[in-house]
Design a protein around this motif. Structure first.
Motif, mmCIF file in Angstrom:
data_model
loop_
_atom_site.group_PDB
_atom_site.id
_atom_site.type_symbol
_atom_site.label_atom_id
_atom_site.label_comp_id
_atom_site.label_asym_id
_atom_site.label_seq_id
_atom_site.Cartn_x
_atom_site.Cartn_y
_atom_site.Cartn_z
ATOM 1 N N ILE A 44 0.814 -1.219 0.000
ATOM 2 C CA ILE A 44 0.000 0.000 0.000
ATOM 3 C C ILE A 44 0.849 1.270 0.000
ATOM 4 C CG2 ILE A 44 -1.633 1.346 1.403
ATOM 5 C CD1 ILE A 44 -3.163 -1.217 1.932
ATOM 6 N N VAL A 68 -5.369 3.139 -3.997
ATOM 7 C CA VAL A 68 -5.766 1.839 -3.434
ATOM 8 C C VAL A 68 -7.281 1.805 -3.399
ATOM 9 C CG1 VAL A 68 -5.545 2.683 -1.052
ATOM 10 C CG2 VAL A 68 -5.513 0.229 -1.504
ATOM 11 N N THR A 69 -7.883 0.656 -3.761
ATOM 12 C CA THR A 69 -9.324 0.607 -4.041
ATOM 13 C C THR A 69 -10.054 -0.477 -3.239
ATOM 14 O OG1 THR A 69 -8.973 -0.911 -5.906
ATOM 15 C CG2 THR A 69 -8.955 1.461 -6.388
ATOM 16 N N ALA A 115 -11.932 -2.751 3.368
ATOM 17 C CA ALA A 115 -11.597 -1.581 4.171
ATOM 18 C C ALA A 115 -11.756 -1.879 5.659
ATOM 19 C CB ALA A 115 -12.471 -0.397 3.769
ATOM 20 N N ALA A 172 -11.043 5.782 4.839
ATOM 21 C CA ALA A 172 -10.163 6.342 3.808
ATOM 22 C C ALA A 172 -8.985 7.073 4.447
ATOM 23 C CB ALA A 172 -10.945 7.267 2.889
ATOM 24 N N ILE A 220 -6.547 4.452 5.912
ATOM 25 C CA ILE A 220 -5.797 3.717 4.891
ATOM 26 C C ILE A 220 -4.775 4.630 4.228
ATOM 27 C CG2 ILE A 220 -6.003 2.457 2.702
ATOM 28 C CD1 ILE A 220 -8.796 1.548 3.725
ATOM 29 N N LEU A 221 -5.113 5.895 4.041
ATOM 30 C CA LEU A 221 -4.152 6.845 3.479
ATOM 31 C C LEU A 221 -2.927 6.956 4.386
ATOM 32 C CD1 LEU A 221 -4.339 8.989 0.951
ATOM 33 C CD2 LEU A 221 -4.210 10.631 2.802
ATOM 34 N N ALA A 266 -0.501 5.316 1.026
ATOM 35 C CA ALA A 266 -1.055 5.488 -0.327
ATOM 36 C C ALA A 266 -1.271 6.967 -0.614
ATOM 37 C CB ALA A 266 -2.373 4.744 -0.465
ATOM 38 N N VAL A 286 -7.021 7.139 -1.786
ATOM 39 C CA VAL A 286 -7.825 5.975 -1.410
ATOM 40 C C VAL A 286 -9.217 6.118 -1.999
ATOM 41 C CG1 VAL A 286 -8.770 4.612 0.497
ATOM 42 C CG2 VAL A 286 -6.541 5.725 0.748
ATOM 43 N N VAL A 336 -12.657 4.246 -1.412
ATOM 44 C CA VAL A 336 -13.436 3.248 -0.669
ATOM 45 C C VAL A 336 -14.744 3.041 -1.410
ATOM 46 C CG1 VAL A 336 -14.522 2.639 1.516
ATOM 47 C CG2 VAL A 336 -12.384 3.934 1.515
#
Length: 266
Positions: A130, A136-137, A143, A161, A164-165, A169, A172, A174
């Motif tokens: 990542i 990233v999806t 998620a 989001a 995850i960022l 990444a 993101v 989501v």
């Protein structure tokens, strides 16, 4: 003539609805030259996954080296990377070749429920792959795994989001297809949120939607689009593919990869 080049590093779906088959169809419809590095072979149809066979690391490595050093890559995406050694190898190759415009689709579970990512590999995905991603999806279940939190609303999607960022990444997306109501995707680049909405289409024929969506983003990035424009094309592409889905097989049938091209040629 200059043509954009896109590489998919993913598993093979013998039923043709997901995996590298979906990716290559999407690349072709969007006018991009597609290449592949297979990580696994699955025995699969609309009813489910009946076998998973990971390729040797040497085979994966040589495929990536072969296409990158000769043909070149303008954008790449990853799909099914089921084990820690495969994730580590792919991440190392992306760094070695400085592969640009990487889209990471964190494939974890097939539409029929088969697990495509070992539990032990989840942390490797977060720490090794990542951070290399331009986009990233994850869908909602993915998620939730990546963040360790339940997602029940658009606000939960935005929170996921952000989290995850923070893994590294650049952007993101989501995907909210698992929520009730309209199909809402949340795009976050660390500065602002963008909400992409489309009407929900009632159909069971949605096999390969995640692969197709991420492949469309990859194709548009390969052509030089910025991330937001690429995601908007991908949203339109997958909406067309679902709305005009192919009623094949007795289970979760594939989407229609031709639909976007036909609609835009009309």
């Amino acid at each position: 003539m200059t043509i954009a080049r896109a590489l998919t590093i993913a598993g093979s779906d013998s039923g043709g609805g997901a995996g590298i088959q979906a990716d290559l169809k999407t690349f072709t419809v969007l006018g991009v030259y597609g290449m592949s590095a297979l990580t696994a072979i699955t025995s699969q149809n609309t009813l489910g996954v009946h076998g998973i066979y990971n390729l040797p690391l040497e085979a994966i490595e040589k495929q990536i080296d072969a296409v990158v050093t000769d043909i070149g890559v303008d954008a790449a995406k990853t799909g099914m990377l089921s084990q820690v050694p495969i994730i580590e190898l792919v991440a190392a190759k992306i760094r070695q070749h400085t592969i640009p415009n990487l889209v990471v689709d964190p494939v974890m579970v097939a539409k029929g429920g088969a697990r495509l990512l070992e539990d032990s590999a989840q942390q490797a995905l977060i720490t090794k792959l990542i951070p290399l991603a331009k986009v990233v999806t994850p869908n909602l279940p993915e998620a939730e795994v990546l963040t360790g939190r339940e997602i029940r609303s658009v606000e939960d999607m935005k929170d996921a989001a952000k989290r995850i960022l923070d893994y590294g990444a650049q952007t993101v997306v989501v995907k909210g297809g698992h929520l009730a109501g309209d199909a809402i995707d949340i795009v976050y680049d660390g500065q602002m949120f963008e909400e992409l909405r489309s009407a929900r289409i009632e159909t069971r024929h949605t096999h390969g939607t995640g692969c197709t969506f991420s492949a469309a983003i990859t194709a548009e990035l390969a052509k030089g689009k910025n991330v937001m424009d690429a995601v908007k094309v991908a949203k339109e592409f997958i909406t067309c593919a679902i709305s005009d889905s192919l009623e094949l097989g007795g289970g979760h049938g594939p989407t229609n990869h031709w639909a976007y091209g036909r609609r835009n040629q009309a």
